[in-house]
Design an enzyme around this catalytic site. Structure first.
Site, short mmCIF file in Angstrom:
data_model
loop_
_atom_site.label_atom_id
_atom_site.label_comp_id
_atom_site.label_asym_id
_atom_site.label_seq_id
_atom_site.Cartn_x
_atom_site.Cartn_y
_atom_site.Cartn_z
CB SER A 131 32.01 37.09 35.57
OG SER A 131 32.68 38.01 36.40
N1 SAH Z 1 31.62 38.96 40.09
C1 SAH Z 1 31.16 40.19 39.48
C2 SAH Z 1 32.26 40.73 38.61
C3 SAH Z 1 32.15 42.16 38.32
S1 SAH Z 1 33.52 42.78 37.34
C4 SAH Z 1 29.93 39.92 38.65
O1 SAH Z 1 29.84 38.85 38.05
O2 SAH Z 1 29.06 40.80 38.58
C5 SAH Z 1 34.77 43.04 38.53
C6 SAH Z 1 34.44 44.00 39.65
O3 SAH Z 1 35.63 44.25 40.37
C7 SAH Z 1 33.91 45.37 39.20
O4 SAH Z 1 32.66 45.59 39.78
C8 SAH Z 1 34.97 46.35 39.73
O5 SAH Z 1 34.42 47.58 40.17
C9 SAH Z 1 35.56 45.57 40.89
N2 SAH Z 1 36.90 45.97 41.32
C10 SAH Z 1 37.96 46.33 40.56
N3 SAH Z 1 39.02 46.62 41.34
C11 SAH Z 1 38.62 46.42 42.62
C12 SAH Z 1 39.25 46.56 43.91
N4 SAH Z 1 40.54 46.95 44.02
N5 SAH Z 1 38.54 46.28 45.02
C13 SAH Z 1 37.24 45.91 44.94
N6 SAH Z 1 36.58 45.76 43.77
C14 SAH Z 1 37.27 46.01 42.62
#
Ligand code: SAH
Length: 203
Positions: A57
């Protein structure tokens, strides 16, 4: 941009305000959570690809959401969509040894990435592979729940799994919603527009 100027900009622009959150941004280095090839860009104020069509993010968004969540030492927090593990580690730093962070991620390789990156620090974090749209019943209730992927509405499970007096901060489409649970089935809600997120994918 280096780490100090990124943090200074976030403070000057009013995104970072709380000393414990600022300290976490200083201690938990974003460079430990970006892919090798993106190390030069670790302190850019924008999201970066982490593979599997997902991103770490944007620092501004993480700062804004953490300030709304108001995480505190000793709390138990569910981090949904842990991806690179950066936000998970920021939360672990803030809740400290008496608190607990549970991270849930649906993509197995990214669940491994969360574990690997968070293990660069001395935190004990529980990382679960699964569908965070259902929350995580086994560890409920939580003081706070935060999500990094956008749903169409706040899932009922999150509302049930957060304690009274607790908070949920999550993206809904292109805005950020902050809910405070004021009673068994009562919530106050604030909405902030103008953000962009990857979708919450639920089975
Ligand atoms: N906080 C993380 C954000 C990653 S992007 C960072 O800064 O690295 C959002 C993440 O949500 C992705 O890795 C995606 O795979 C995950 N995601 C999407 N839908 C999801 C769900 N239903 N349950 C768990 N993770 C999910």
């Amino acid at each position: 941009m280096n780490k100090d100027s990124l943090i200074k900009n976030l403070i000057d622009d009013g995104y970072l305000r709380t000393p414990t959150i600022i300290e976490a941004f200083q201690k938990i280095d974003r460079i430990d959570f970006v892919p090798e090839a993106a190390r030069d860009e670790a302190y850019g104020n924008y999201p970066l690809p982490i593979g599997y069509s997902q991103t770490i993010s944007q620092p501004l968004t993480v700062a804004f959401m953490l300030e709304l969540l108001e995480p505190k030492a000793g709390e138990k927090i569910l981090d949904i969509g842990s991806g690179s593990g950066w936000q998970t580690a920021l939360l672990a730093q803030i809740v400290g040894g008496k608190g607990k962070v549970v991270a849930i991620e649906r993509i197995p390789e990214l669940k491994t990435m969360t574990e690997k990156n968070v293990s660069k620090y001395n935190f004990i974090v529980k990382v679960v592979e699964g569908d965070g749209a259902k929350g995580y019943e086994l560890e409920a209730p939580f003081d706070k729940i935060i999500a990094a992927a956008a749903a169409a509405a706040i899932p009922k499970s999150w509302k049930e799994q957060v304690k009274i007096g607790g908070k949920i901060v999550a993206p809904i489409r292109n805005s950020i919603v902050a809910l405070e649970k004021t009673g068994p089935n009562e919530f106050s809600e604030k909405q902030y527009f103008g953000f962009s997120f990857v979708p919450l994918v639920s089975s």
